[in-house]
Motif scaffolding. Structure first.
Motif, mmCIF file in Angstrom:
data_model
loop_
_atom_site.group_PDB
_atom_site.id
_atom_site.type_symbol
_atom_site.label_atom_id
_atom_site.label_comp_id
_atom_site.label_asym_id
_atom_site.label_seq_id
_atom_site.Cartn_x
_atom_site.Cartn_y
_atom_site.Cartn_z
ATOM 1 N N LEU A 80 0.856 -1.185 0.000
ATOM 2 C CA LEU A 80 0.000 0.000 0.000
ATOM 3 C C LEU A 80 0.887 1.229 0.000
ATOM 4 N N THR A 81 0.725 2.083 -1.013
ATOM 5 C CA THR A 81 1.483 3.334 -1.031
ATOM 6 C C THR A 81 0.530 4.510 -1.127
ATOM 7 N N GLY A 82 0.841 5.574 -0.374
ATOM 8 C CA GLY A 82 -0.002 6.755 -0.324
ATOM 9 C C GLY A 82 0.793 8.021 -0.551
ATOM 10 N N TYR A 83 0.675 8.984 0.355
ATOM 11 C CA TYR A 83 1.261 10.309 0.163
ATOM 12 C C TYR A 83 2.786 10.246 0.124
ATOM 13 N N ILE A 84 3.331 10.766 -0.976
ATOM 14 C CA ILE A 84 4.777 10.872 -1.172
ATOM 15 C C ILE A 84 5.017 12.259 -1.767
ATOM 16 N N PRO A 85 5.777 13.122 -1.095
ATOM 17 C CA PRO A 85 5.723 14.552 -1.399
ATOM 18 C C PRO A 85 6.422 15.023 -2.665
ATOM 19 N N ASN A 86 7.405 14.270 -3.180
ATOM 20 C CA ASN A 86 8.150 14.767 -4.331
ATOM 21 C C ASN A 86 8.594 13.616 -5.232
ATOM 22 N N ALA A 87 9.042 13.967 -6.429
ATOM 23 C CA ALA A 87 9.358 12.960 -7.439
ATOM 24 C C ALA A 87 10.550 12.093 -7.047
ATOM 25 N N GLU A 88 11.534 12.662 -6.376
ATOM 26 C CA GLU A 88 12.719 11.885 -6.007
ATOM 27 C C GLU A 88 12.339 10.769 -5.030
ATOM 28 N N ALA A 89 11.558 11.117 -4.014
ATOM 29 C CA ALA A 89 11.111 10.105 -3.058
ATOM 30 C C ALA A 89 10.185 9.101 -3.734
ATOM 31 N N LEU A 90 9.305 9.600 -4.611
ATOM 32 C CA LEU A 90 8.384 8.699 -5.302
ATOM 33 C C LEU A 90 9.141 7.725 -6.194
ATOM 34 N N SER A 91 10.229 8.157 -6.792
ATOM 35 C CA SER A 91 11.034 7.272 -7.629
ATOM 36 C C SER A 91 11.643 6.138 -6.800
ATOM 37 N N VAL A 93 10.199 4.844 -4.180
ATOM 38 C CA VAL A 93 9.076 3.937 -3.936
ATOM 39 C C VAL A 93 8.748 3.153 -5.199
ATOM 40 N N LYS A 94 8.878 3.797 -6.341
ATOM 41 C CA LYS A 94 8.667 3.095 -7.611
ATOM 42 C C LYS A 94 9.657 1.930 -7.736
ATOM 43 N N GLY A 95 10.915 2.161 -7.378
ATOM 44 C CA GLY A 95 11.906 1.088 -7.430
ATOM 45 C C GLY A 95 11.523 -0.075 -6.531
ATOM 46 N N LEU A 96 10.997 0.242 -5.346
ATOM 47 C CA LEU A 96 10.536 -0.809 -4.437
ATOM 48 C C LEU A 96 9.387 -1.601 -5.073
ATOM 49 N N ALA A 97 8.402 -0.889 -5.643
ATOM 50 C CA ALA A 97 7.249 -1.554 -6.258
ATOM 51 C C ALA A 97 7.685 -2.442 -7.418
ATOM 52 N N GLU A 98 8.633 -1.958 -8.219
ATOM 53 C CA GLU A 98 9.143 -2.764 -9.330
ATOM 54 C C GLU A 98 9.781 -4.051 -8.820
ATOM 55 N N LYS A 99 10.558 -3.931 -7.769
ATOM 56 C CA LYS A 99 11.238 -5.102 -7.204
ATOM 57 C C LYS A 99 10.221 -6.112 -6.670
ATOM 58 N N LEU A 100 9.275 -5.627 -5.868
ATOM 59 C CA LEU A 100 8.326 -6.534 -5.225
ATOM 60 C C LEU A 100 7.400 -7.206 -6.234
ATOM 61 N N ARG A 132 2.308 8.197 -13.337
ATOM 62 C CA ARG A 132 1.861 7.567 -14.585
ATOM 63 C C ARG A 132 2.731 6.358 -14.923
ATOM 64 N N ASP A 133 4.029 6.469 -14.686
ATOM 65 C CA ASP A 133 4.928 5.346 -14.949
ATOM 66 C C ASP A 133 4.667 4.180 -13.995
ATOM 67 N N MET A 134 4.146 4.464 -12.817
ATOM 68 C CA MET A 134 3.916 3.420 -11.821
ATOM 69 C C MET A 134 2.594 2.678 -12.031
ATOM 70 N N LEU A 135 1.681 3.258 -12.785
ATOM 71 C CA LEU A 135 0.351 2.671 -12.918
ATOM 72 C C LEU A 135 0.374 1.206 -13.368
ATOM 73 N N PRO A 136 1.205 0.822 -14.342
ATOM 74 C CA PRO A 136 1.190 -0.592 -14.765
ATOM 75 C C PRO A 136 1.656 -1.576 -13.695
ATOM 76 N N LEU A 137 2.297 -1.078 -12.648
ATOM 77 C CA LEU A 137 2.746 -1.951 -11.564
ATOM 78 C C LEU A 137 1.606 -2.319 -10.619
ATOM 79 N N SER A 138 0.536 -1.543 -10.632
ATOM 80 C CA SER A 138 -0.501 -1.647 -9.615
ATOM 81 C C SER A 138 -1.514 -2.744 -9.916
ATOM 82 N N THR A 139 -2.162 -3.209 -8.860
ATOM 83 C CA THR A 139 -3.338 -4.063 -8.970
ATOM 84 C C THR A 139 -4.595 -3.216 -8.916
#
Length: 346
Positions: A80-91, A93-100, A132-139
């Protein structure tokens, strides 16, 4: 009672219930172990007149994720991912989602693209392309109406525009399940509902919409299974509502059931329980002394910041006091709209 581990990556406040604090306790009540990573550490949510704290940097987030992995602690069944304030931090989290998601094809990932509401972004604009780049990772994704417009660049002004936005999310961005968590029940939205679902006071209701991509994905033109339900607006300002709804939705989602029923069943439980918690919170706020119920007034609030603080404090979600709501089944169902795609073609 459920089982499994949920990794929650979102904001943290010392006081009150937004972000991870609005999510962890309800999920634990449903039987999940919850591992919490904080993307910010604030004294309280931004609705108060004043707040202090820090944002977790991308480097710090990566260090936490890497340390969890080294210790064999990074093994959630749900993310579950929610509020992330900026693109660097979100990136990060994106790396984590890609890995998992690459390591576990059965991972259920609920992405709540927390960006803004009522026509206004409250995160840095550079997070939008990363989301937008993270959307395909989601359920599942749980944007509100404004966030759907932001992700798709489609203004929701009529039924056709709504279906175009859903098609873009399902087909272009390959999202299996979309939940529009809340959108004002405008006349064009009310007209698409069956008569028994249309409230007489449309302006005083919100609409929740679920859309699930059909199993084989081969239908041309594209169609999805759409359900909807209305919910009465409650007066005043509440924070953490979307965070609570997304957590309950993820907690109730059963990926072992058919996709056409798994999402609306989970959304029905999340919507009913969230509204019940809000109703209990409103009831409590009305029992407080008059000085803690003063209406919003920007000028008076600016002159006396504690005026706003007291009002916000009385409207913190009553989560601990809603244990019965969080653990008891709620019966209100989402209603399928089977002919909605055909109506839009005429």
């Amino acid at each position: 009672m459920n089982s499994g581990r949920i990794l929650s990556v979102q904001s943290h406040v010392a006081y009150g219930y937004v972000g991870g604090k609005a999510a962890a306790f309800p999920l634990q009540c449903l039987g999940y172990d919850v591992d919490v990573v904080n993307t910010v550490h604030y004294s309280n949510h931004a609705g108060y007149a004043r707040a202090g704290g820090t944002k977790t940097t991308a480097a710090e987030l990566r260090e936490i994720f890497e340390s969890m992995e080294r210790n064999e602690l990074l093994n959630p069944s749900r993310l579950l991912t929610g509020y992330i304030p900026n693109a660097e931090a979100l990136s990060a989290v994106k790396g984590l989602a890609e890995k998992l998601t690459s390591e576990n094809s059965n991972l259920t990932y609920l992405l709540d693209p927390v960006m803004g509401d009522s026509g206004r972004l409250y995160v840095a604009a550079d997070v939008v392309p990363v989301y937008r780049d993270m959307l395909p990772l989601s359920t599942i994704i749980t944007p509100n109406g404004f966030e759907v417009e932001t992700l798709t660049n489609i203004s929701l002004t009529c039924l056709d525009s709504l279906l175009q936005a859903l098609t873009k999310l399902h087909v272009t961005h390959r999202v299996p399940h979309v939940v529009i968590s809340s959108i004002s029940l405008q006349p064009w939205l009310a007209r698409m509902l069956p008569p028994d679902l249309r409230p007489t006071d449309e302006a005083d209701h919100l609409l929740c919409i679920t859309s699930s991509r059909r199993d084989d994905g081969s239908e041309t033109p594209f169609r999805s299974t759409i359900h909807a339900q209305t919910v009465p607006l409650l007066p005043g300002y509440f924070s953490g509502v979307g965070d609570l709804f997304s957590a309950l939705l993820l907690g109730h989602f059963d990926p072992s059931t058919p996709p056409s029923t798994a999402l609306p069943r989970a959304a029905a439980q999340a919507l009913a329980r969230t509204h019940a918690v809000l109703s209990r919170t409103l009831e409590f706020s009305r029992s407080l002394p008059e000085e803690e119920q003063l209406p919003s007034d920007d000028e008076k609030d600016k002159q006396n910041p504690l005026r706003k603080t007291r009002r916000m404090r009385g409207r913190e979600l009553r989560l601990v006091q809603s244990l019965d709501i969080l653990t008891e089944k709620r019966d209100r169902e989402m209603v399928e709209l089977p002919g909605i795609w055909d109506v839009s073609m005429n």
